[in-house]
Design a protein around this motif. Structure first.
Motif, PDB file in Angstrom:
ATOM      1  N   LEU A  37       0.824  -1.204   0.000  1.00 39.69           N
ATOM      2  CA  LEU A  37       0.000   0.000   0.000  1.00 39.69           C
ATOM      3  C   LEU A  37       0.862   1.259   0.000  1.00 39.69           C
ATOM      4  CD1 LEU A  37      -2.871   1.095   0.081  1.00 39.69           C
ATOM      5  CD2 LEU A  37      -2.755   1.029   2.563  1.00 39.69           C
ATOM      6  N   LEU A  38       1.911   1.288   0.807  1.00 39.75           N
ATOM      7  CA  LEU A  38       2.818   2.441   0.832  1.00 39.75           C
ATOM      8  C   LEU A  38       3.518   2.627  -0.507  1.00 39.75           C
ATOM      9  CD1 LEU A  38       4.393   2.122   4.397  1.00 39.75           C
ATOM     10  CD2 LEU A  38       2.886   3.938   3.560  1.00 39.75           C
ATOM     11  N   TRP A  39       3.930   1.510  -1.126  1.00 38.84           N
ATOM     12  CA  TRP A  39       4.582   1.604  -2.437  1.00 38.84           C
ATOM     13  C   TRP A  39       3.601   2.173  -3.465  1.00 38.84           C
ATOM     14  CZ3 TRP A  39       3.200  -0.624  -7.071  1.00 38.84           C
ATOM     15  CH2 TRP A  39       4.090  -0.424  -8.110  1.00 38.84           C
ATOM     16  N   TYR A  43       4.150   5.558  -5.488  1.00 38.47           N
ATOM     17  CA  TYR A  43       4.255   5.514  -6.952  1.00 38.47           C
ATOM     18  C   TYR A  43       3.327   6.544  -7.586  1.00 38.47           C
ATOM     19  CZ  TYR A  43       4.221   3.794 -11.708  1.00 38.47           C
ATOM     20  OH  TYR A  43       4.317   3.704 -13.069  1.00 38.47           O
ATOM     21  N   ILE A  44       2.127   6.651  -7.064  1.00 37.33           N
ATOM     22  CA  ILE A  44       1.166   7.618  -7.611  1.00 37.33           C
ATOM     23  C   ILE A  44       1.707   9.042  -7.472  1.00 37.33           C
ATOM     24  CG2 ILE A  44      -1.109   8.659  -7.234  1.00 37.33           C
ATOM     25  CD1 ILE A  44      -2.103   5.796  -6.551  1.00 37.33           C
ATOM     26  N   PHE A  45       2.295   9.359  -6.315  1.00 39.20           N
ATOM     27  CA  PHE A  45       2.804  10.715  -6.105  1.00 39.20           C
ATOM     28  C   PHE A  45       4.097  10.978  -6.859  1.00 39.20           C
ATOM     29  CE2 PHE A  45      -0.041  10.560  -2.394  1.00 39.20           C
ATOM     30  CZ  PHE A  45      -0.749  11.719  -2.647  1.00 39.20           C
ATOM     31  N   MET A  46       4.897   9.945  -7.079  1.00 43.79           N
ATOM     32  CA  MET A  46       6.189  10.147  -7.753  1.00 43.79           C
ATOM     33  C   MET A  46       6.071  10.075  -9.270  1.00 43.79           C
ATOM     34  SD  MET A  46       8.744   8.370  -4.943  1.00 43.79           S
ATOM     35  CE  MET A  46       9.252   7.137  -6.016  1.00 43.79           C
ATOM     36  N   ALA A  47       5.011   9.464  -9.803  1.00 41.88           N
ATOM     37  CA  ALA A  47       4.827   9.385 -11.248  1.00 41.88           C
ATOM     38  C   ALA A  47       4.515  10.774 -11.774  1.00 41.88           C
ATOM     39  CB  ALA A  47       3.693   8.429 -11.585  1.00 41.88           C
TER      40      ALA A  47
END
Length: 196
Positions: A37-39, A43-47
């Motif tokens: 869940l953390l990943w 990922y959503i915020f870093m994409a």
């Protein structure tokens, strides 16, 4: 008394009623799910969906469409986008489901026949290289311009072992005009044999 004895014996033979124990979720499962869940959130915020298009395919929709000023349509690209899903990239089709274009008598016939097929589509039984296919092919007359139909047919008629030759957009235009009143797909062999 006898009934009480029988009843007691019957109760001894029965298993106790099942009940739910309080068993906690294993800690390993909690840790794995939390990490996933953390990943996912990270990922959503870093994409970066607004990344530089120069890093990928930088063609614009105008590059991919036929230009009104005489730009040529890419028959191979159109085939890949519109036809390869059924007829396969090799033109071999799917046996028993989608007919092959490689060596097909319909592809190698006089140019008006494949033009009519692309403009109006086919439904019903169609025999290709001795094998019968039952299904439907969509009409591309509303979807493609004359130049695009000419390009994709020229590609098919000069590839996959076919040597029927290219088709000009003016030939597509004349067939489109001649068959403009047709609103239904061709009925397979029954109608298309007459156009050979």
């Amino acid at each position: 008394m006898i009934q009480d004895i029988k009843h007691a014996q019957a109760q001894k033979r029965e298993h106790p009623d099942p009940h739910e124990n309080i068993t906690p979720v294993p800690r390993k499962v909690i840790v794995i799910v939390s990490m996933a869940l953390l990943w996912a959130v990270g990922y959503i915020f870093m994409a970066n969906p607004n990344s530089n298009p120069a890093l990928g395919d930088s063609r614009t929709p105008a590059d991919l469409s036929v230009r009104a000023g005489g730009g040529a349509a890419d028959g191979a690209q159109l085939f890949g986008a519109q036809c390869a899903a059924c007829h396969q990239a090799s033109g071999g089709g799917v046996p028993g489901v989608f007919p092959p274009l490689a060596g097909s008598e319909w592809v190698n016939a006089k140019e008006t026949l494949p033009i009519n097929i692309l403009l109006h589509g086919i439904s019903g039984k169609l025999t290709v290289k001795g094998a019968a296919y039952s299904g439907a092919m969509p009409a591309f007359g509303e979807k493609m311009s004359d130049a695009e139909i000419a390009a994709v047919l020229s590609h098919v008629r000069t590839h996959f072992g076919n040597s029927a030759g290219k088709i000009d957009a003016s030939a597509v235009k004349s067939v489109r005009e001649a068959s403009k009143d047709r609103k239904t797909p061709w009925n397979g062999d029954d109608e298309l044999d007459k156009l050979k």
